[in-house]
Write an enzyme that holds these catalytic residues in place. Structure first.
Site, PDB file in Angstrom:
ATOM      1  CB  ALA A  51      42.783  28.517  40.885  1.00  0.00           C
ATOM      2  CB  THR A  70      36.428  36.389  40.557  1.00  0.00           C
ATOM      3  OG1 THR A  70      36.898  37.630  39.625  1.00  0.00           O
ATOM      4  CG2 THR A  70      35.311  37.129  41.422  1.00  0.00           C
ATOM      5  CG  ASP A  78      41.341  30.173  32.004  1.00  0.00           C
ATOM      6  OD1 ASP A  78      42.425  30.257  31.085  1.00  0.00           O
ATOM      7  OD2 ASP A  78      40.644  31.052  32.271  1.00  0.00           O
TER       8      ASP A  78
END
Length: 258
Positions: free
Chosen positions: A7, A10, A109
């Site tokens: 997630a 954008t 991430d």
């Protein structure tokens, strides 16, 4: 089967794994206003369109840099897949030694990408993730996450020109054939894309120098993210593009924590 969620600011990128094999991947827009049911129905529809039975999903792992979607996303997973998701964060086994001043500040991430690069390439790496922001991460051969740099992404740079300069239009991010352009749109495209490629090469060269001082070998430079292909073709520093690096990292982390 394993369902993975990356997630971002954008997009939400999803992947379905059967063992180590990626069966399918999808991309949704990140919408904080969506309810758990809206996410759930949309994801179930993706499974149906791909002729995959969502009831065969027995595990879910999520990496997110957008805290305000997590309530809906987690409730959606519990309601529609009947499993408790693993959330990448403090306490999760990664096999990575984070050298940041405050390890909790490192985006999920970036950790996931580092795990994937360390496991797949088994050498020193520099990871460039072209997302809403572009992140540069230095990972040592032994799994040391040294840190890196963060710059505005290509779309942010483009939108800033449009919003702050009265006569400049909103443009499509495509590469013009020349850097000496004869109209405003192509001039903006050239400045953003070729200028960004130069920025990438310079940051990578500085990171390589610093990694050498840390005793690391010549790092492999890996690009990922939605705009990686657009920029990689104009750089001299990027060695390979792995569009599924983050999804692979999520699968690897799941295996370490199952």
């Amino acid at each position: 089967m394993l369902l993975v969620f990356d997630a971002g600011n954008t997009n939400i990128v999803l992947g379905v794994y059967d063992g180590p094999k990626l069966l399918v991947d999808w991309r949704l827009s990140t919408t904080p206003q969506k309810t758990a049911d809206e996410y759930g129905i949309q994801i179930i529809n993706l499974f149906e369109k791909s002729n995959i039975n969502h009831r065969e999903v027995d595990a879910v792992i999520v990496s997110s840099v957008v805290p305000n979607i997590m309530y809906s996303l987690e409730h959606s997973i519990r309601k529609y897949f009947k499993v408790e998701p693993i959330i990448v964060g403090p306490g999760i086994k990664t096999g990575i030694n984070i050298k940041y001043d405050n390890p909790k500040e490192v985006g999920a991430d970036r950790i996931v990408n580092a795990v994937a690069a360390h496991d797949i390439y088994k050498r020193s790496t520099i990871i460039i993730d072209f997302g809403t922001a572009t992140t540069f991460c230095a990972v040592g051969k032994n799994g040391d996450y040294y840190g890196g740099a963060i710059t505005p992404g290509l779309r942010i740079s483009s939108e800033a020109l449009f919003e702050r300069a009265a006569k400049l239009p909103r443009i499509e991010l495509v590469k013009p054939s020349s850097v000496i352009c004869k109209n405003t749109v192509q001039s903006m495209q050239a400045g953003i894309i070729y200028g960004y490629a130069g920025q990438v090469d310079y940051i990578v060269s500085k990171m390589k120098q610093e990694m050498e001082r840390l005793g690391e070998e010549e790092p492999l430079v890996v690009a990922t993210g939605g705009l990686a292909k657009l920029i990689a073709s104009e750089t001299t520093s990027i060695n390979t593009i792995n569009p599924f690096l983050t999804l692979e990292g999520l699968r690897i982390i799941y295996e370490k924590n199952r």
